[in-house]
Scaffold this motif. Structure first.
Motif, mmCIF file in Angstrom:
data_model
loop_
_atom_site.group_PDB
_atom_site.id
_atom_site.type_symbol
_atom_site.label_atom_id
_atom_site.label_comp_id
_atom_site.label_asym_id
_atom_site.label_seq_id
_atom_site.Cartn_x
_atom_site.Cartn_y
_atom_site.Cartn_z
ATOM 1 N N GLU A 49 23.769 51.848 13.421
ATOM 2 C CA GLU A 49 24.124 50.496 12.970
ATOM 3 C C GLU A 49 23.206 49.445 13.598
ATOM 4 N N LYS A 50 22.923 49.600 14.890
ATOM 5 C CA LYS A 50 22.015 48.661 15.558
ATOM 6 C C LYS A 50 20.639 48.689 14.924
ATOM 7 N N GLN A 51 20.159 49.900 14.581
ATOM 8 C CA GLN A 51 18.846 50.029 13.967
ATOM 9 C C GLN A 51 18.815 49.395 12.580
ATOM 10 N N LYS A 52 19.914 49.524 11.825
ATOM 11 C CA LYS A 52 19.993 48.892 10.506
ATOM 12 C C LYS A 52 19.948 47.375 10.628
ATOM 13 N N VAL A 53 20.702 46.838 11.581
ATOM 14 C CA VAL A 53 20.729 45.382 11.787
ATOM 15 C C VAL A 53 19.353 44.886 12.207
ATOM 16 N N ARG A 54 18.710 45.611 13.134
ATOM 17 C CA ARG A 54 17.384 45.212 13.601
ATOM 18 C C ARG A 54 16.374 45.257 12.451
ATOM 19 N N LYS A 55 16.452 46.271 11.611
ATOM 20 C CA LYS A 55 15.540 46.413 10.471
ATOM 21 C C LYS A 55 15.749 45.275 9.482
ATOM 22 N N ALA A 56 16.995 44.919 9.202
ATOM 23 C CA ALA A 56 17.280 43.823 8.281
ATOM 24 C C ALA A 56 16.749 42.504 8.834
ATOM 25 N N LYS A 57 16.944 42.291 10.144
ATOM 26 C CA LYS A 57 16.449 41.076 10.794
ATOM 27 C C LYS A 57 14.929 41.001 10.715
ATOM 28 N N GLU A 58 14.293 42.135 10.957
ATOM 29 C CA GLU A 58 12.827 42.198 10.928
ATOM 30 C C GLU A 58 12.298 41.935 9.516
ATOM 31 N N ASP A 59 12.952 42.502 8.502
ATOM 32 C CA ASP A 59 12.534 42.274 7.119
ATOM 33 C C ASP A 59 12.672 40.807 6.729
ATOM 34 N N LYS A 60 13.768 40.188 7.164
ATOM 35 C CA LYS A 60 13.995 38.773 6.879
ATOM 36 C C LYS A 60 12.911 37.916 7.545
ATOM 37 N N MET A 61 12.572 38.259 8.802
ATOM 38 C CA MET A 61 11.554 37.508 9.526
ATOM 39 C C MET A 61 10.188 37.659 8.855
ATOM 40 N N LEU A 62 9.847 38.869 8.416
ATOM 41 C CA LEU A 62 8.562 39.094 7.751
ATOM 42 C C LEU A 62 8.478 38.339 6.426
ATOM 43 N N ALA A 63 9.583 38.258 5.703
ATOM 44 C CA ALA A 63 9.606 37.494 4.456
ATOM 45 C C ALA A 63 9.388 36.000 4.737
ATOM 46 N N GLU A 64 10.005 35.500 5.795
ATOM 47 C CA GLU A 64 9.835 34.095 6.177
ATOM 48 C C GLU A 64 8.386 33.823 6.596
ATOM 49 N N ILE A 65 7.787 34.734 7.343
ATOM 50 C CA ILE A 65 6.393 34.571 7.764
ATOM 51 C C ILE A 65 5.475 34.565 6.547
ATOM 52 N N ALA A 66 5.728 35.427 5.572
ATOM 53 C CA ALA A 66 4.909 35.465 4.359
ATOM 54 C C ALA A 66 5.016 34.151 3.593
ATOM 55 N N ARG A 67 6.208 33.579 3.551
ATOM 56 C CA ARG A 67 6.398 32.301 2.854
ATOM 57 C C ARG A 67 5.660 31.179 3.573
ATOM 58 N N VAL A 68 5.722 31.172 4.913
ATOM 59 C CA VAL A 68 5.032 30.150 5.698
ATOM 60 C C VAL A 68 3.518 30.297 5.526
ATOM 61 N N LYS A 69 3.026 31.523 5.528
ATOM 62 C CA LYS A 69 1.595 31.764 5.330
ATOM 63 C C LYS A 69 1.135 31.185 3.993
ATOM 64 N N GLU A 70 1.926 31.437 2.964
ATOM 65 C CA GLU A 70 1.581 30.955 1.626
ATOM 66 C C GLU A 70 1.477 29.434 1.602
ATOM 67 N N VAL A 71 2.413 28.756 2.231
ATOM 68 C CA VAL A 71 2.393 27.294 2.275
ATOM 69 C C VAL A 71 1.199 26.792 3.083
ATOM 70 N N LEU A 72 0.913 27.440 4.215
ATOM 71 C CA LEU A 72 -0.189 27.006 5.062
ATOM 72 C C LEU A 72 -1.539 27.180 4.385
ATOM 73 N N LEU A 73 -1.691 28.225 3.590
ATOM 74 C CA LEU A 73 -2.972 28.502 2.952
ATOM 75 C C LEU A 73 -3.185 27.738 1.646
ATOM 76 N N ALA A 74 -2.157 27.048 1.144
ATOM 77 C CA ALA A 74 -2.260 26.365 -0.139
ATOM 78 C C ALA A 74 -3.355 25.293 -0.129
ATOM 79 N N THR A 75 -3.370 24.446 0.860
ATOM 80 C CA THR A 75 -4.389 23.391 0.961
ATOM 81 C C THR A 75 -4.823 23.267 2.415
ATOM 82 N N PRO A 76 -6.077 22.855 2.648
ATOM 83 C CA PRO A 76 -6.519 22.698 4.037
ATOM 84 C C PRO A 76 -5.859 21.484 4.694
#
Length: 148
Positions: A49-76
């Protein structure tokens, strides 16, 4: 004997890891010092159960990082600096200034310690910086230094 480590143990494994050790080492050292628990069916279920929770948290964080990257790279980014008559700026552009520009122009708060400027910024023009999000995630960000 199989045990589940509660804390990181040097030369053995990290927290929440299932390892096999000798019976005496587990019973006389790991378990009494609360470094591990025996791998019973209920403890294994809790570990899962702990591993499932950690994996879900990690996936959510990676999705947020990808969204932030996209916004940062849109314009200089555009960073204003005071300049002399020759186009040289007074002082230099710092990670703090880049962090403030990201907050004002993109709407994200990024810690200045995560921002690394690749070239020394002493004149007007375009430059690159690297933002390290951790977990091997980073982005190279373009920014332009303009006169105020």
């Amino acid at each position: 004997m199989q045990v589940i480590l509660i804390q990181d143990v040097e030369n053995l494994g990290g927290s929440n890891e299932l390892v096999t050790v000798k019976n005496g080492y587990a019973r006389n050292y790991l378990i009494p010092r609360k470094l591990a628990v025996e791998a019973s069916p209920s403890n294994l279920k809790q570990l899962e159960e702990k591993q499932k929770v950690r994996k879900a948290k990690e996936d959510k964080m990676l999705a947020e990082i990808a969204r932030v990257k996209e916004v940062l790279l849109a314009t200089p980014l555009k960073i204003g600096a005071k300049t002399g008559t020759t186009g040289k700026i007074f002082g230099s552009v710092t990670p703090l200034q880049i962090g403030q520009a990201i907050r004002e122009q993109k709407g994200y708060e990024i810690d200045r310690r995560r921002i690394h400027i690749l070239d020394e910024v002493k004149e007007l023009g375009s430059y690159k910086s690297r933002i390290d999000f951790g977990n091997g995630q980073e982005v190279t960000l373009d920014f332009e230094v303009v006169a105020e």
